[in-house]
Design an enzyme around this catalytic site. Structure first.
Site, short mmCIF file in Angstrom:
data_model
loop_
_atom_site.label_atom_id
_atom_site.label_comp_id
_atom_site.label_asym_id
_atom_site.label_seq_id
_atom_site.Cartn_x
_atom_site.Cartn_y
_atom_site.Cartn_z
N HIS A 114 0.85 -1.20 0.00
CA HIS A 114 0.00 0.00 0.00
C HIS A 114 0.88 1.25 0.00
O HIS A 114 1.85 1.34 0.75
CB HIS A 114 -0.99 0.00 1.17
CG HIS A 114 -0.40 0.10 2.53
ND1 HIS A 114 -0.10 1.31 3.13
CD2 HIS A 114 -0.06 -0.85 3.44
CE1 HIS A 114 0.38 1.10 4.35
NE2 HIS A 114 0.42 -0.20 4.56
N GLU A 140 -4.90 1.97 2.63
CA GLU A 140 -4.91 0.80 3.50
C GLU A 140 -5.02 1.21 4.97
O GLU A 140 -5.73 0.56 5.75
CB GLU A 140 -3.64 -0.03 3.29
CG GLU A 140 -3.62 -1.36 4.04
CD GLU A 140 -3.03 -1.28 5.45
OE1 GLU A 140 -3.15 -2.26 6.19
OE2 GLU A 140 -2.47 -0.22 5.82
#
Length: 546
Positions: free
Chosen positions: A371, A417
């Site tokens: 992420h 995320e």
């Protein structure tokens, strides 16, 4: 008949009969007949052929001695077949030199974990050699974090980092490089402060928890200190009108079990605010979720439940928590908490995607990624800039080596995320119906390579990956076992896709996790590059197999 030489005399005696004389022409014919009857050695077994770009006559051994001709053929399940040729005629197999033939050995089933396919060993040798001495992934990570800094969802720095990653992957020659739009939450921290106001005056360090509401001014209240969430419930009658400190310690890293204790220690961060609010508390403080502290607070997301008021929540350092505990043991303690946090309208962001297209089955995908967002402290180098650069570097390593597998290897750098998983959900919505052979996530820092964890409770599934472990020995990543897969690939895992997590050595990871100490200097260039090599190798093996 083996070893009988032709006669050297022109006559022989048979029994007690008179000598019989043979002509020279007859003796020559007899010798030729005997030579023709001599048995020939059995032909050796032919090993599976590898693509010309993988053929390395002097490739080093990976994980086990180089097998002989018969040893090269074994029962490898889904990994048995050699890669098909990407073009041109099949490679020519030269016959062995005259006189070197040996009888074929019986083919035996390899023991668990034994790697017998030559194309796998050759790929491992090439990747291992190619990453040796490199620091490109580290240099690129340093460029990203130095230029853009931390990358919280909704920030300009995040969007600039995504653009930079796309430009970099396009320059690397990857295909289908594009941004896929994602709508993300936009929470901002604002000004923050915490101070003891009685029985003494002291400023304390803190970080508001991700998603917290603000205090709307200054909140002054007595502090109640509890040891954990169970203690909070036992002392619920003491909480109305108070600020609760959950002083739960995270244990030291257990090297024998390779366990951090994070899963238990993080619960007050996620649940504490709503549980305290149900009992009338006005605010929540937690001890930072780390086993080691140099007066550095660690942030992270909280989760408000729908059945309780939203109260402000923050993390304080170990040192601050211990000070409050000592003061409270002597009498009442009051603190003043100020959080300027706000939640703004959702913002536009995107997942960054690029591909190394498969040569035979491009519609089938092995996903690799991390992420690209981070918390708004430090520079997010370990969490998770390192994971993004591992994926970008893995694809580039394979391209440079000409290791283009049957299936597509897709790099996905997920947005959001840390405080929402909007990127993961958007990716699954857009691509969940596509055939994903596997999804590999890197989101555990960049310690020394150790191995991988397979998100499956099926022993056969875990064994199918675990048996590849010897190939990763020289990269240091040969510890493969069942375990966690990853947050961003969790929707795919829930849909039945094979999920795997890159698992570096992580004993120091939570020392810097979600804190101002998460900076590029904590990352070793060699560790980052070898992790990228291990990710490249596993992605290639999974994308190449039958």
């Amino acid at each position: 008949m083996r070893g009988i030489a032709p006669p050297l005399l022109s006559s022989v005696v048979v029994g007690k009969l008179a000598p019989v004389t043979f002509s020279p022409r007859f003796l020559i014919a007899l010798a030729l007949t005997l030579a023709a009857c001599k048995p020939k050695p059995a032909a050796p077994a032919i090993p599976p052929s590898a693509p010309s770009e993988l053929t390395t006559p002097d490739a080093p051994e990976i994980g086990e001695p180089e097998p002989g001709p018969a040893d090269a053929v074994g029962d490898e399940g889904d990994f048995s077949s050699a890669p098909a040729q990407s073009g041109g005629s099949a490679p020519t197999i030269k016959p062995p030199p005259a006189g070197s033939e040996a009888p074929a050995k019986p083919v035996t089933k390899p023991s668990p974990g034994k790697v017998t396919a030559a194309w796998m060993r050759d790929a491992a040798a090439k990747i291992t050699a190619h990453v040796s001495g490199k620091r490109r992934a580290w240099d690129r990570l340093a460029t990203m974090v130095d230029r853009f800094g931390h990358r919280l969802s909704g920030s300009k720095a995040l969007e600039q980092s995504i653009d930079w990653a796309l430009e970099t992957m396009a320059a690397d020659g990857l295909e289908n490089v594009h941004r896929e739009p994602v709508t993300v939450p936009h929470w901002v921290r604002g000004r923050e402060s915490l101070a003891v106001v009685s029985p003494t005056a002291r400023e304390l360090k803190l970080l508001g928890l991700g998603g917290t509401v603000g205090t709307k001014g200054k909140l002054v209240a007595p502090v109640v200190i509890v040891n954990d969430l169970d203690d909070l419930e036992r002392r619920s009658a003491e909480l109305p009108g108070k600020i609760v400190l959950v002083n739960q310690r995270m244990p030291a890293y257990d090297h024998d079990k390779a366990e951090s204790g994070y899963g238990t220690a993080v619960r007050p961060r996620g649940e504490g605010a709503s549980r305290a609010a149900k009992h009338g508390a006005k605010g929540l403080l937690i001890r930072s979720v780390t086993a080691v502290s140099l007066d550095t607070p660690h942030t992270g997301s909280l989760r408000y439940s729908d059945d309780a008021p939203k109260i402000p929540a923050a993390a304080i350092t170990h040192e601050g928590a211990e000070l409050l505990a000592r003061l409270a043991a002597r009498g009442e303690v009051k603190v003043q908490l100020s959080l300027g946090a706000r939640t703004l309208p959702d913002a536009r962001s995107g997942n960054a995607i690029a591909e190394l297209r498969g040569r035979e089955r491009p519609e089938e995908v092995v996903l690799i990624g991390g992420h690209i967002d981070s918390w708004d402290v430090g520079d997010g180098a370990a969490d998770d800039g390192a994971g993004c650069l591992m994926a970008m570097e893995a694809a580039l390593l394979l391209k440079e080596l000409g290791l283009v597998p049957r299936r597509t290897i897709r790099v996905v750098l997920f947005t959001n995320e840390e405080n929402g998983l909007a990127g993961a959900q958007a990716y699954f919505k857009a691509h969940g119906r596509e055939v994903h052979v596997a999804a590999i996530e890197s989101d555990s820092g960049a310690g020394a390579p150790k191995g991988f964890s397979v998100a499956s409770k099926d022993p056969a599934t875990v064994a199918s990956v675990e048996r590849l472990a010897p190939l990763f020995g020289k990269l240091g990543a040969d510890d493969i076992s069942a375990g966690w897969g990853g947050a961003d690939i969790s929707p795919l895992i829930d849909a039945g896709v094979l999920g795997i997590a890159v698992r570096p050595e992580s004993s120091r990871y939570f020392d810097v996790h979600h804190s101002p100490a998460d900076t590029i200097e904590k990352i070793d260039p060699d560790h980052l590059e070898r992790n990228a090599g291990a990710l490249a190798l596993l992605a290639y093996l999974l994308a190449e197999r039958e």
